[in-house]
Design an enzyme around this catalytic site. Structure first.
Site, short mmCIF file in Angstrom:
data_model
loop_
_atom_site.label_atom_id
_atom_site.label_comp_id
_atom_site.label_asym_id
_atom_site.label_seq_id
_atom_site.Cartn_x
_atom_site.Cartn_y
_atom_site.Cartn_z
N CYS A 154 -31.43 -17.77 -2.49
CA CYS A 154 -30.92 -16.48 -2.95
C CYS A 154 -31.33 -15.37 -1.98
CB CYS A 154 -31.38 -16.21 -4.37
SG CYS A 154 -30.49 -14.89 -5.22
N ASP A 309 -20.83 -20.48 -9.43
CA ASP A 309 -21.88 -19.47 -9.32
C ASP A 309 -21.26 -18.07 -9.41
OD1 ASP A 309 -24.00 -17.82 -8.67
OD2 ASP A 309 -24.75 -19.09 -7.06
N HIS A 338 -25.32 -20.79 -10.62
CA HIS A 338 -26.43 -20.35 -9.77
C HIS A 338 -27.73 -21.08 -10.10
CE1 HIS A 338 -28.27 -17.48 -7.01
NE2 HIS A 338 -29.24 -17.29 -7.88
#
Length: 362
Positions: A154, A309, A338
């Protein structure tokens, strides 16, 4: 054909359904106290590790090997700045760390821990040029390797991309897990919410110095308010007799509740320069006045993205492969969201072994 309504049958059917539902409620009520106790005591991050380096709040973890021999090049995982890294080691059968260890890799991970009010002025350059660089050097020294494998998750993906561009000689291969890299109208809900037309990151840190974890948690919850505040609890009730499901649910809830603040300066820089101006993908980003040249990323690059996601859509990651200098790039798309990249059973059964194999071959 004429269907004749039988009021007696309808009444009996309704009574039967009511009785079954009542019996089910009694059964769930009987197991509820036991499940509540189990939920309160679930363990996370169970893979054995030792802290081999500390600086300010960060801890560099080194995990015990799970194979007799390990591959020569270690992997350093750079966690995101939000929440705790144990989502990558949630439980033994849903542990990214264990899948890599089982693949014969020597695994390290950065645990940032919570920044204090004194850390509010830490910027992206502090994380990239100081913290990550120091951890990379520790891993290089311990392994005797000039270059190591680097994996970012991320926000950690963007930070590792910056690092690889600044220090290509120290990076053997670069992995990106849902990397926050490219924001040109394809970054999903967060990109829309963070649009500079109606969002000023400075206004958040002006009040608090750092960005409070509770604020971030509320923001993420509002991305799907019905599911996050209602549906998942209905599902929990329906599966209350399934101990495995309840324990996994409890671990996820613990992770969601144990957020950490984000250093104020880094938050502002990231929102303005990465999300709003897309400077990283446009190759316009500078750290402390020095350019971040994506052309320097000449090592193999792996993108790990989630097909569903909504937080960091695949389109916010994959165009990065065309911007780097490397001609060895690959994309592995998981059929999940995600968080599912890290914890879904299919990810661990089918996809993380492929990732471990990719790093073995580079």
């Amino acid at each position: 054909m004429t269907v004749v309504f039988n009021p007696l049958t309808a009444t009996l059917d309704a009574q039967t359904r009511t009785a079954e539902e009542f019996a089910d409620a009694i059964q769930k009520g009987q197991v509820a106290p036991e499940r509540a106790g189990e939920m309160a005591t679930v363990e996370v991050g169970q893979t054995p590790a030792e802290v081999v380096y500390e600086e300010n709040k960060l801890e560099l973890l080194h995990y015990e090997p799970r194979t007799d021999e390990q591959h020569d090049v270690p992997i350093l995982v750079v966690w995101s700045l939000i929440n705790r890294p144990y989502i990558l080691d949630l439980q033994p059968d849903r542990s990214v760390v264990r899948r890599l260890l089982e693949g014969g890799h020597d695994v390290y991970m950065i645990n940032w821990n919570e920044p204090s009010r004194l850390d509010q002025h830490l910027g992206m350059a502090d994380y990239v040029d100081r913290y990550i660089d120091n951890c990379v050097d520790v891993v290089r020294e311990r392994s005797g390797r000039d270059a190591i494998n680097l994996v970012g998750y991320c926000i950690g993906g963007a930070l590792t991309a910056m690092y690889a561009a600044r220090n290509p000689e120290k990076v053997n291969a670069l992995g990106q897990i849902a990397g926050t890299l490219c924001f040109e109208g394809t970054g999903g809900v967060l990109e829309m919410w963070g649009n500079d037309a109606y969002f000023d990151p400075e206004s958040v840190v002006d009040v608090n110095g750092n960005v409070p974890a509770d604020l971030l948690a509320d923001m993420f919850a509002m991305m799907d308010p019905v599911d996050n505040n209602l549906t998942k609890y209905v599902t929990l009730y329906e599966k209350l007799e399934n101990r495995e499901f309840v324990e996994t649910f409890a671990r996820m809830e613990r992770w969601l509740e144990e957020g950490i603040d984000v250093a104020g300066t880094t938050y502002v820089e990231f929102m303005e320069q990465i999300y709003q101006d897309n400077q990283l993908h446009r190759d316009e980003l500078e750290l402390d006045g020095e350019p971040v040249d994506l052309g320097n990323i000449d090592m193999p690059v792996l993108q790990i993205v989630g097909e569903y996601d909504d937080l960091v859509p695949a389109e916010a990651s994959t165009p990065f492969n065309d911007a780097v200098g490397s001609d060895e790039t690959e994309i592995i798309e998981f059929p999940t969201g995600h968080i599912g990249i890290s914890v879904s059973s299919s990810s661990h059964d089918e996809y993380w072994p492929r990732v471990a194999e990719w790093f073995e071959q580079v």
